[in-house]
Design an enzyme around this catalytic site. Structure first.
Site, PDB file in Angstrom:
ATOM      1  N   GLY B  22       5.131 -29.255  25.848  1.00 36.11           N
ATOM      2  CA  GLY B  22       4.253 -28.475  24.984  1.00 36.11           C
ATOM      3  C   GLY B  22       4.844 -27.155  24.535  1.00 36.11           C
ATOM      4  N   SER B  23       6.122 -26.924  24.817  1.00 32.59           N
ATOM      5  CA  SER B  23       6.710 -25.665  24.351  1.00 32.59           C
ATOM      6  C   SER B  23       7.160 -25.833  22.908  1.00 32.59           C
ATOM      7  CB  SER B  23       7.887 -25.268  25.239  1.00 32.59           C
ATOM      8  OG  SER B  23       8.897 -26.236  25.173  1.00 32.59           O
ATOM      9  N   ASP B  24       6.901 -24.830  22.108  1.00 32.20           N
ATOM     10  CA  ASP B  24       7.339 -24.855  20.721  1.00 32.20           C
ATOM     11  C   ASP B  24       7.720 -23.442  20.347  1.00 32.20           C
ATOM     12  OD1 ASP B  24       4.961 -23.447  19.879  1.00 32.20           O
ATOM     13  OD2 ASP B  24       3.889 -25.345  19.990  1.00 32.20           O
ATOM     14  N   TYR B  31      -1.757 -26.417  29.561  1.00 37.53           N
ATOM     15  CA  TYR B  31      -2.793 -27.122  28.804  1.00 37.53           C
ATOM     16  C   TYR B  31      -4.111 -27.100  29.574  1.00 37.53           C
ATOM     17  CZ  TYR B  31       0.489 -29.050  25.357  1.00 37.53           C
ATOM     18  OH  TYR B  31       1.384 -29.221  24.342  1.00 37.53           O
ATOM     19  N   LYS B 215       9.858 -30.481  16.896  1.00 40.47           N
ATOM     20  CA  LYS B 215       9.550 -29.077  16.701  1.00 40.47           C
ATOM     21  C   LYS B 215      10.740 -28.393  16.057  1.00 40.47           C
ATOM     22  CE  LYS B 215       5.517 -29.253  18.743  1.00 40.47           C
ATOM     23  NZ  LYS B 215       4.252 -28.813  18.126  1.00 40.47           N
ATOM     24  N   ASP B 243       7.680 -29.732  12.679  1.00 34.61           N
ATOM     25  CA  ASP B 243       6.572 -28.826  12.993  1.00 34.61           C
ATOM     26  C   ASP B 243       7.116 -27.452  13.367  1.00 34.61           C
ATOM     27  OD1 ASP B 243       4.340 -27.518  13.940  1.00 34.61           O
ATOM     28  OD2 ASP B 243       3.808 -29.027  15.438  1.00 34.61           O
ATOM     29  N   ASN B 245       5.209 -24.663  13.779  1.00 33.67           N
ATOM     30  CA  ASN B 245       4.243 -23.861  14.530  1.00 33.67           C
ATOM     31  C   ASN B 245       4.119 -22.416  14.031  1.00 33.67           C
ATOM     32  OD1 ASN B 245       5.044 -26.148  16.652  1.00 33.67           O
ATOM     33  ND2 ASN B 245       2.995 -25.385  17.124  1.00 33.67           N
ATOM     34  N   GLU B 269       5.107 -29.279   9.075  1.00 31.62           N
ATOM     35  CA  GLU B 269       3.809 -28.865   9.614  1.00 31.62           C
ATOM     36  C   GLU B 269       3.823 -27.386   9.954  1.00 31.62           C
ATOM     37  OE1 GLU B 269       2.538 -31.599  12.574  1.00 31.62           O
ATOM     38  OE2 GLU B 269       1.371 -30.121  13.687  1.00 31.62           O
ATOM     39  N   GLU B 297      -4.262 -27.641  12.459  1.00 32.59           N
ATOM     40  CA  GLU B 297      -4.640 -27.635  13.878  1.00 32.59           C
ATOM     41  C   GLU B 297      -5.284 -26.331  14.311  1.00 32.59           C
ATOM     42  OE1 GLU B 297      -0.557 -28.257  15.342  1.00 32.59           O
ATOM     43  OE2 GLU B 297      -0.958 -26.656  16.760  1.00 32.59           O
ATOM     44  N   ASP B 320      -8.538 -30.954  13.442  1.00 34.40           N
ATOM     45  CA  ASP B 320      -8.562 -30.904  14.903  1.00 34.40           C
ATOM     46  C   ASP B 320     -10.010 -31.137  15.320  1.00 34.40           C
ATOM     47  OD1 ASP B 320      -6.900 -29.538  17.435  1.00 34.40           O
ATOM     48  OD2 ASP B 320      -9.064 -29.249  17.531  1.00 34.40           O
ATOM     49  N   HIS B 347      -4.585 -33.711  14.189  1.00 36.76           N
ATOM     50  CA  HIS B 347      -3.804 -33.069  15.244  1.00 36.76           C
ATOM     51  C   HIS B 347      -4.243 -33.615  16.586  1.00 36.76           C
ATOM     52  CE1 HIS B 347      -3.588 -29.623  18.230  1.00 36.76           C
ATOM     53  NE2 HIS B 347      -2.340 -29.905  18.000  1.00 36.76           N
ATOM     54  N   ALA B 348      -3.276 -33.923  17.448  1.00 38.41           N
ATOM     55  CA  ALA B 348      -3.663 -34.324  18.799  1.00 38.41           C
ATOM     56  C   ALA B 348      -2.658 -33.761  19.799  1.00 38.41           C
ATOM     57  CB  ALA B 348      -3.799 -35.832  18.904  1.00 38.41           C
ATOM     58  N   GLY B 349      -2.582 -34.372  20.970  1.00 36.11           N
ATOM     59  CA  GLY B 349      -1.776 -33.792  22.052  1.00 36.11           C
ATOM     60  C   GLY B 349      -2.687 -32.995  22.957  1.00 36.11           C
TER      61      GLY B 349
END
Lengths: 428, 428
Positions: B22-24, B31, B215, B243, B245, B269, B297, B320, B347-349
């Protein structure tokens, strides 16, 4: 360097909802403050707040606590830079809850304003003077240019601020003698009946005001009737502003303003949803020269203001001192407005907002816009008695503040009395 | 009518930050879920959550509590209408903390999704089926048209939803047999080294995926190198998405994408700040047909999505499920996308987002867009084991959910284990 050694947050609420003060088309609030006190080893304190509307003030207090670790143990001077500001606004976990908007931006505003208040007190200067006397490079270093460089570069900002050194002494002398123009919003809340509106307007004219704001957004016939009452009382030369508090859809806003322009409003404020940049632009296009569109009191950050300016959506930019992430974020907004040649008239009222924004407008005049033309600071005559350094109004104009800091220190007895939920006023 | 008799909120956090999952470019999170449980007298419960990134999850929990009085003692059926939704999203005091954005919108999302989950359970249907089988008038009544009527009228919405009745049975049979296309984001987090990216991509190809997201937003040379690795592994026919971010300024986004289009991305994205409608439009204009701009998102509400569509700023709309005020708000967004002919790829995750959005995409296919062309649901292979009804993926496609509700009920043992700060995982 001065280290911040402690942070305390107070949930302070004033029971204003019952009186109808502050009622408009969308809010009926108990004016409240998420109030932050910073400590230092040598004893000087810093005071900041964010204004909320009652219920939920505990949420912004919780957000302050979630950001506290970026403040305590850090230096005042570092936190007054864009990099320091971003440790708070771009926290890799808390940022998700905004980003840079809503509760977390407001909490950042309370904290960072307390930091700037502390810095001003350490320098022995009112905030407006601290800012106005800072070297251009220091001011530019305080601005977070992330995501606004397509509209304003650091070099352009520096040029504006350097320009503000020309004639500085003259402007300071003028501001000291004449203060800053204001307008009153205390005459036309939706909660007031016609007679109260008439008598309050009459009194405000006697008090020296020549600009008045009324709330609209109720039934349009009521809005039209109240506009007629106020315009009749203030005469054709005075300024009348209207505030719809976001209640209209875009098409409705245009249709209603086609009727209300008959009363020659200087601006229509928040004619539709605050997030609707394109909607404001459509309304401004429809109104053209007949009336300026104004917004900003709930605009969350510099990126929203950038777009309002890029889209030609507003003629009046209403920065708020604590909706956004504090002094640094407001600096970005004032510079953007100057770049686009749009007039800044800050949002005030609430709790402490008048105390705050007087500093911003005096700084804007002295160093950024260099003009008072068409510029006014909102004035609402509520709750000033709770501050140790309340605003002073003379002949409908703000008097230049003199005491060090950002003017939102609450009296200890007010904190005790109005703390929620434990204060006596909430347990009567 | 079914009255809600109780609301409980849990602060649940999974320690994902340490693993680099989950790092971007802008987030490094644990989470987390602000998890809401609703009770009724007859025993059926409703479950909803909003996803957060760790620190600050206690703030969204506090916001849920501040809105609880609009839920407990009220009927499920009433809260599933626009009027019911607005008791929560337009509370005359709490609204100030948004409006309709950030923490309070997210809390509203957790609550209102729990309400819709409860309704689906009471009807014995998965949420997608509850929605898809609702009469057009009921769906229209669930949409808050405030501030979007300049883009979508109730009549237009009804026409879209009526159109969705044509061929419904055929589409349902297709979805039952083939599921819904997905893509994986698990291959290209910034926290992973080149070898991990390569081996994860290779494995994902073996697992049947034909669409992959990486990412970007680190040093551009790194982004280019990693894009080359992934494109080489997936071959020219598969879809590659990127993406950023929100890390780029508008000009930087355009310059960097001029290099990255060589790897033929399907979309870019969040190329810049999520609030920057005009910035996204400028980037989409610069990229033209070469690459679609995607965002959503962290778009807070229907007014933001409306503008992204009006400005031609996006080719992909990434709704989202719980950033916004729940199912009703998402309905507005899906209908807006259909009106403007823009593709929705949710958007998910995070935690539970895949569980949520599969319902939205199946409903969108069955009743709104009537197409799977170019549409995919994000899939991230994390944390599904904590749900009682986790997503099922076969050959890189989502399988139609069958159990009643909105699929985000957490296992009791997961709540106990990961509750913050008291759970064992936080006290090891």
């Amino acid at each position: 360097m001065t280290l911040i050694t402690g942070l305390t947050v107070h949930d302070v609420r004033f029971p204003t909802a019952a009186a109808g003060d502050g009622s408009d088309a969308i809010n009926k609030g108990d004016y409240s403050a998420t109030y932050v006190v910073l400590d230092t080893a040598e004893g000087t304190q810093g005071f900041g707040l964010t204004f909320t509307n009652g219920r939920g003030n505990e949420i912004t207090c919780a957000a302050v606590r979630a950001l506290e670790h970026h403040v305590v143990g850090h230096a005042v001077e570092d936190l007054c830079t864009a990099a320091g500001q971003r440790t708070i606004t771009a926290d890799v976990q808390v940022r998700w809850l905004g980003p840079e908007k809503g509760v977390v931006a407001m909490a950042a505003g309370a904290i960072l304003n307390a930091v700037w208040d502390l810095r001003a007190r350490l320098d022995g200067k009112p905030l407006w003077r601290l800012l106005a006397e800072l070297p251009t490079a220091d001011l530019v270093a305080a601005v977070d240019f992330n995501h606004i460089t397509d509209a304003l570069s650091p070099e352009e900002a520096a040029a504006i601020l350097d320009g503000g050194l020309d004639g500085y002494g003259e402007r300071l002398a003028y501001a000291t003698e004449h203060g800053f123009p204001s307008y009153t919003t205390s005459v036309g809340w939706l909660g007031y009946d016609d007679e109260k509106v008439r008598s309050l307007t009459r009194q405000a004219v006697k008090d020296g005001f020549d600009a008045f704001k009324m709330k609209v957004g109720g039934p349009i016939e009521d809005d039209v009737r109240r506009a007629g009452i106020i315009r009749a009382e203030i005469g054709p030369a005075a300024r009348l502003m209207m505030d719809a508090n976001q209640v209209w859809d875009v098409g409705v806003a245009i249709a209603n303003m086609e009727r209300l322009v008959a009363f020659e409003p200087y601006w229509i404020e928040e004619p539709t949803h605050a997030d609707d940049v394109l909607g404001h632009a459509a309304i401004q296009r429809a109104l053209g020269e007949r009336c300026k569109v104004a917004t900003g009191e709930v605009a969350a950050n510099r990126v929203i203001f950038k777009q309002l300016l890029q889209a030609g959506a507003i003629g009046i930019m209403q920065v708020d001192a604590c909706r956004v992430a504090g002094v640094g974020e407001v600096l970005a907004e004032l510079l953007l407005a100057a770049k686009f040649g749009v007039t800044v008239c800050p949002h005030a009222g609430g709790v402490g907002l008048c105390e705050y924004v007087q500093h911003l407008s005096f700084f804007d005049y002295l160093r950024v816009s260099r003009s008072m033309e068409g510029r006014m600071v909102e004035y609402v005559d509520h709750l000033h008695e709770h501050f140790t350094d309340p605003v002073r109004i003379a002949n409908g104009r703000y008097v230049l503040p003199e005491r060090p800091g950002y003017s939102v220190e609450l009296r200890p007895e007010s904190i005790a009395q109005y703390s929620f939920p434990e204060g006596p006023v909430w347990n009567a």
